[in-house]
Write a protein that holds these residues in place. Structure first.
Motif, PDB file in Angstrom:
ATOM      1  N   ARG A 169       0.826  -1.210   0.000  1.00 40.50           N
ATOM      2  CA  ARG A 169       0.000   0.000   0.000  1.00 40.50           C
ATOM      3  C   ARG A 169       0.860   1.259   0.000  1.00 40.50           C
ATOM      4  NH1 ARG A 169      -3.352   0.880   5.309  1.00 40.50           N
ATOM      5  NH2 ARG A 169      -1.342   1.729   5.996  1.00 40.50           N
ATOM      6  N   SER A 170       1.869   1.283   0.859  1.00 39.87           N
ATOM      7  CA  SER A 170       2.644   2.507   1.037  1.00 39.87           C
ATOM      8  C   SER A 170       3.595   2.788  -0.118  1.00 39.87           C
ATOM      9  CB  SER A 170       3.444   2.440   2.345  1.00 39.87           C
ATOM     10  OG  SER A 170       4.387   1.378   2.320  1.00 39.87           O
ATOM     11  N   LEU A 171       4.008   1.746  -0.830  1.00 41.12           N
ATOM     12  CA  LEU A 171       4.990   1.927  -1.901  1.00 41.12           C
ATOM     13  C   LEU A 171       4.391   1.737  -3.294  1.00 41.12           C
ATOM     14  CD1 LEU A 171       8.026   0.120  -0.228  1.00 41.12           C
ATOM     15  CD2 LEU A 171       7.576   2.579  -0.357  1.00 41.12           C
ATOM     16  N   ASP A 172       3.080   1.700  -3.368  1.00 45.55           N
ATOM     17  CA  ASP A 172       2.413   1.549  -4.654  1.00 45.55           C
ATOM     18  C   ASP A 172       2.765   2.727  -5.567  1.00 45.55           C
ATOM     19  OD1 ASP A 172       0.626   0.617  -6.640  1.00 45.55           O
ATOM     20  OD2 ASP A 172      -0.925   1.976  -5.894  1.00 45.55           O
ATOM     21  N   GLY A 173       3.240   2.443  -6.771  1.00 46.39           N
ATOM     22  CA  GLY A 173       3.556   3.475  -7.731  1.00 46.39           C
ATOM     23  C   GLY A 173       4.916   4.120  -7.566  1.00 46.39           C
ATOM     24  N   VAL A 174       5.692   3.686  -6.587  1.00 46.51           N
ATOM     25  CA  VAL A 174       7.021   4.252  -6.344  1.00 46.51           C
ATOM     26  C   VAL A 174       8.028   3.558  -7.259  1.00 46.51           C
ATOM     27  CG1 VAL A 174       8.842   4.553  -4.601  1.00 46.51           C
ATOM     28  CG2 VAL A 174       6.433   4.820  -3.963  1.00 46.51           C
ATOM     29  N   PRO A 175       8.970   4.304  -7.853  1.00 44.24           N
ATOM     30  CA  PRO A 175       9.958   3.672  -8.734  1.00 44.24           C
ATOM     31  C   PRO A 175      10.711   2.540  -8.062  1.00 44.24           C
ATOM     32  CG  PRO A 175      10.037   6.052  -8.964  1.00 44.24           C
ATOM     33  CD  PRO A 175       9.094   5.764  -7.823  1.00 44.24           C
ATOM     34  N   ASP A 176      11.051   1.536  -8.844  1.00 39.03           N
ATOM     35  CA  ASP A 176      11.661   0.322  -8.311  1.00 39.03           C
ATOM     36  C   ASP A 176      12.970   0.576  -7.569  1.00 39.03           C
ATOM     37  OD1 ASP A 176       9.597  -1.123  -9.311  1.00 39.03           O
ATOM     38  OD2 ASP A 176      10.693  -2.004 -10.988  1.00 39.03           O
ATOM     39  N   ILE A 222      13.851   3.122  -5.806  1.00 33.15           N
ATOM     40  CA  ILE A 222      13.565   3.658  -4.465  1.00 33.15           C
ATOM     41  C   ILE A 222      13.007   2.559  -3.569  1.00 33.15           C
ATOM     42  CG2 ILE A 222      12.208   5.332  -3.163  1.00 33.15           C
ATOM     43  CD1 ILE A 222      12.279   7.156  -5.601  1.00 33.15           C
ATOM     44  N   VAL A 223      12.092   1.764  -4.115  1.00 28.03           N
ATOM     45  CA  VAL A 223      11.517   0.655  -3.334  1.00 28.03           C
ATOM     46  C   VAL A 223      12.625  -0.287  -2.858  1.00 28.03           C
ATOM     47  CG1 VAL A 223      10.017  -1.371  -3.429  1.00 28.03           C
ATOM     48  CG2 VAL A 223       9.284   0.769  -4.474  1.00 28.03           C
ATOM     49  N   GLY A 224      13.544  -0.616  -3.751  1.00 30.24           N
ATOM     50  CA  GLY A 224      14.635  -1.511  -3.377  1.00 30.24           C
ATOM     51  C   GLY A 224      15.481  -0.961  -2.255  1.00 30.24           C
ATOM     52  N   ASN A 225      15.741   0.343  -2.266  1.00 32.94           N
ATOM     53  CA  ASN A 225      16.506   0.956  -1.179  1.00 32.94           C
ATOM     54  C   ASN A 225      15.731   0.918   0.120  1.00 32.94           C
ATOM     55  OD1 ASN A 225      18.809   1.539  -2.627  1.00 32.94           O
ATOM     56  ND2 ASN A 225      18.158   3.604  -3.176  1.00 32.94           N
ATOM     57  N   VAL A 226      14.456   1.309   0.087  1.00 28.67           N
ATOM     58  CA  VAL A 226      13.647   1.376   1.310  1.00 28.67           C
ATOM     59  C   VAL A 226      13.512   0.004   1.962  1.00 28.67           C
ATOM     60  CG1 VAL A 226      11.324   1.823   2.195  1.00 28.67           C
ATOM     61  CG2 VAL A 226      12.380   3.433   0.590  1.00 28.67           C
ATOM     62  N   LEU A 227      13.250  -1.003   1.162  1.00 26.65           N
ATOM     63  CA  LEU A 227      12.962  -2.325   1.725  1.00 26.65           C
ATOM     64  C   LEU A 227      14.208  -3.151   2.022  1.00 26.65           C
ATOM     65  CD1 LEU A 227       9.860  -3.484  -0.350  1.00 26.65           C
ATOM     66  CD2 LEU A 227       9.915  -2.405   1.912  1.00 26.65           C
ATOM     67  N   GLN A 228      15.315  -2.886   1.328  1.00 27.39           N
ATOM     68  CA  GLN A 228      16.450  -3.789   1.480  1.00 27.39           C
ATOM     69  C   GLN A 228      17.806  -3.091   1.485  1.00 27.39           C
ATOM     70  OE1 GLN A 228      16.491  -6.971  -1.406  1.00 27.39           O
ATOM     71  NE2 GLN A 228      18.585  -7.582  -0.946  1.00 27.39           N
ATOM     72  N   HIS A 229      18.144  -2.401   0.417  1.00 26.34           N
ATOM     73  CA  HIS A 229      19.550  -2.040   0.179  1.00 26.34           C
ATOM     74  C   HIS A 229      20.100  -0.987   1.135  1.00 26.34           C
ATOM     75  CE1 HIS A 229      19.127  -4.610  -3.210  1.00 26.34           C
ATOM     76  NE2 HIS A 229      18.317  -3.793  -3.854  1.00 26.34           N
ATOM     77  N   THR A 230      19.270  -0.024   1.554  1.00 21.20           N
ATOM     78  CA  THR A 230      19.761   0.965   2.522  1.00 21.20           C
ATOM     79  C   THR A 230      20.134   0.280   3.826  1.00 21.20           C
ATOM     80  OG1 THR A 230      18.501   2.775   1.537  1.00 21.20           O
ATOM     81  CG2 THR A 230      19.171   3.036   3.836  1.00 21.20           C
ATOM     82  N   ALA A 231      19.300  -0.645   4.285  1.00 18.31           N
ATOM     83  CA  ALA A 231      19.583  -1.367   5.534  1.00 18.31           C
ATOM     84  C   ALA A 231      20.809  -2.254   5.400  1.00 18.31           C
ATOM     85  CB  ALA A 231      18.371  -2.202   5.937  1.00 18.31           C
ATOM     86  N   THR A 232      20.951  -2.940   4.280  1.00 18.69           N
ATOM     87  CA  THR A 232      22.103  -3.834   4.146  1.00 18.69           C
ATOM     88  C   THR A 232      23.407  -3.048   4.070  1.00 18.69           C
ATOM     89  OG1 THR A 232      21.742  -3.975   1.739  1.00 18.69           O
ATOM     90  CG2 THR A 232      20.807  -5.727   3.114  1.00 18.69           C
ATOM     91  N   ARG A 233      23.362  -1.854   3.457  1.00 18.07           N
ATOM     92  CA  ARG A 233      24.561  -1.000   3.442  1.00 18.07           C
ATOM     93  C   ARG A 233      24.854  -0.441   4.830  1.00 18.07           C
ATOM     94  NH1 ARG A 233      22.288   0.955  -1.519  1.00 18.07           N
ATOM     95  NH2 ARG A 233      21.402   2.737  -0.400  1.00 18.07           N
ATOM     96  N   LEU A 234      23.835   0.058   5.493  1.00 22.38           N
ATOM     97  CA  LEU A 234      24.013   0.722   6.783  1.00 22.38           C
ATOM     98  C   LEU A 234      24.519  -0.239   7.847  1.00 22.38           C
ATOM     99  CD1 LEU A 234      23.549   3.404   8.387  1.00 22.38           C
ATOM    100  CD2 LEU A 234      21.258   2.531   8.900  1.00 22.38           C
ATOM    101  N   TYR A 235      23.985  -1.457   7.865  1.00 17.96           N
ATOM    102  CA  TYR A 235      24.322  -2.428   8.906  1.00 17.96           C
ATOM    103  C   TYR A 235      25.292  -3.512   8.430  1.00 17.96           C
ATOM    104  CZ  TYR A 235      20.478  -0.212  11.390  1.00 17.96           C
ATOM    105  OH  TYR A 235      19.656   0.714  12.022  1.00 17.96           O
ATOM    106  N   ASN A 236      25.827  -3.335   7.220  1.00 15.90           N
ATOM    107  CA  ASN A 236      26.819  -4.280   6.693  1.00 15.90           C
ATOM    108  C   ASN A 236      26.297  -5.713   6.702  1.00 15.90           C
ATOM    109  OD1 ASN A 236      28.976  -2.284   6.331  1.00 15.90           O
ATOM    110  ND2 ASN A 236      29.028  -2.209   8.568  1.00 15.90           N
ATOM    111  N   LEU A 237      25.141  -5.903   6.069  1.00 18.63           N
ATOM    112  CA  LEU A 237      24.499  -7.211   6.022  1.00 18.63           C
ATOM    113  C   LEU A 237      24.778  -7.891   4.694  1.00 18.63           C
ATOM    114  CD1 LEU A 237      21.001  -6.206   7.462  1.00 18.63           C
ATOM    115  CD2 LEU A 237      23.056  -6.899   8.724  1.00 18.63           C
ATOM    116  N   GLU A 238      24.820  -9.195   4.751  1.00 23.15           N
ATOM    117  CA  GLU A 238      25.004  -9.998   3.539  1.00 23.15           C
ATOM    118  C   GLU A 238      23.706  -9.999   2.743  1.00 23.15           C
ATOM    119  OE1 GLU A 238      25.610 -14.723   2.389  1.00 23.15           O
ATOM    120  OE2 GLU A 238      26.144 -14.004   4.391  1.00 23.15           O
TER     121      GLU A 238
END
Length: 398
Positions: free
Chosen positions: A368-375, A377-393
């Motif tokens: 609902r919250s990310l409907d229509g948002v470019p892919d 940005i969605v990828g960063n919000v849901l996964q990539h920003t966190a994996t970069r910030l916390y050094n996750l595999e």
């Protein structure tokens, strides 16, 4: 553009960057000598009048063991499980948690404490600093062991004995070696008699965190009400609780303003700060208002080497959301690389549908919250920003 009908949880390894573990009754008594410290070691006793198991330090009553375990509880707050055995198993057991994450479409989950996170000031008031430091170490050991059920997905966040800078530096190194990926911290330690974060007193710790790539995470309620055990009004008074709990979710604005305007971000340009469980809709306004005041009072003339406050926020400050929808779009426009997703599981305000919860599931909220948002940005919000910030595999997803 982002797809609907649950597709986002399938396309991304979703990171829930704020959740909690309900501490077991023997967390501290099994690790710290009762022969030396007696009942000052945090422990659980049955409260006859309330007919409930309670946490105690000495004779100081804290709160019921299930007070934070309201996910899927059949009654509205402040009702909660009176025994740990009555709580939703995923709130307590690591394997059950992993099963639950699979069910709701979450891959990673970042873990924060309850007792130490919200009531560290009580530890200091009720026990010698030496014992309080032992309690911190014991907690960090326990949560690392808990997360070892799947260390790729379950992410521990360390607590530090902030009352002792040398012990904090040592504990940061030790906990990082155990697998902790970030630090639970506060920006306003001056409220408990310690120097402000911009003071040289903190340099050994902040400098080390910067070199180690560890973020400093400001969780709502941490040192928020040092003289109030509850930290909020009575939940049974629904009107008052609605007002006060909504205002609490703006509490990290003060923390963000402190590190941005005081010069902490300027002094430590590679050190990241995270606003945890405070929502994100207020972040663009805070940045814009600080810029306005910075220019209006002539601070840019007095500090010509400084960036605008909003520029420091873009570079070093991160936020997260869970229930927001309408207020989310300005954040995506202005802080698209600084936003992450959370659930606050298993607290009463979490994304945990149940008999006494209006919450949609994490899957529904995400779509609902990310409907229509470019892919991207969605990828960063849901996964990539966190994996970069916390050094996750990052897992390989089909």
């Amino acid at each position: 553009m982002a797809e609907q009908n649950g597709a986002l949880c399938e396309r991304y390894a979703v990171a829930d960057v704020d959740s909690h573990i309900i501490e077991p009754a023997d967390l501290w008594t099994s690790r710290i000598s009762s022969q030396k410290w007696g009942d000052l070691v945090p422990h659980v006793r049955f409260h006859e009048r309330r007919q409930e198991d309670y946490w105690y330090i000495g004779n100081r009553k804290l709160y019921g063991v299930g007070a934070f375990a309201q996910a899927r509880w059949p009654e509205f707050p402040p009702s909660h499980p009176k025994k740990l055995s009555e709580a939703f198993p995923a709130a307590l057991d690591a394997k059950q948690r992993l099963n639950y994450l699979d069910e709701v479409g979450v891959y990673y989950q970042v873990m924060y404490p309850n007792i130490l996170g919200f009531h560290s000031h009580v530890f200091l008031k009720e026990m010698p600093p030496e014992l309080a430091t032992e309690c911190v170490r014991a907690y960090n050991d326990w949560i690392a062991e808990w997360c070892s059920a799947d260390s790729r997905r379950l992410i521990p966040m360390m607590m530090l004995p902030f009352w002792d800078i040398d012990e904090s530096v040592a504990e940061m190194k030790r906990s990082h070696e155990l697998g902790h990926k970030g630090v639970l911290f506060a920006a306003r330690y001056d409220k408990v008699g310690l120097p402000r974060l911009v003071d040289d007193y903190w340099e050994p710790l902040l400098g080390q965190a910067q070199e180690m790539g560890l973020s400093m995470n400001f969780h709502v309620g941490f040192l928020n009400e040092p003289d109030d055990l509850k930290g909020a009004v009575d939940q049974s008074k629904k009107l008052d609780f609605t007002k006060e709990s909504a205002l609490v979710l703006l509490g990290n604005a003060q923390n963000v303003a402190e590190v941005v305007v005081s010069g902490v971000c300027h002094r430590y340009p590679r050190l990241n700060f995270v606003s945890v469980e405070n929502g994100a809709g207020w972040l663009p306004f805070l940045g814009e208002s600080m810029d306005w005041q910075w220019l209006n009072v002539g601070a840019h003339k007095e500090y010509p080497d400084r960036l605008l406050p909003s520029e420091y926020m873009n570079r070093q400050v991160y936020g997260m959301y869970w229930f927001e929808n309408r207020s989310l779009r300005p954040v995506l426009d202005q802080l698209r690389d600084n936003l992450m997703f959370e659930t606050d599981f298993p607290h009463a305000t979490s994304l945990s549908p149940g008999p006494a919860s209006e919450s949609p599931s994490p899957r529904e909220i995400i779509d609902r919250s990310l409907d229509g948002v470019p892919d991207d940005i969605v990828g960063n919000v849901l996964q990539h920003t966190a994996t970069r910030l916390y050094n996750l595999e990052e897992p390989v997803r089909a």
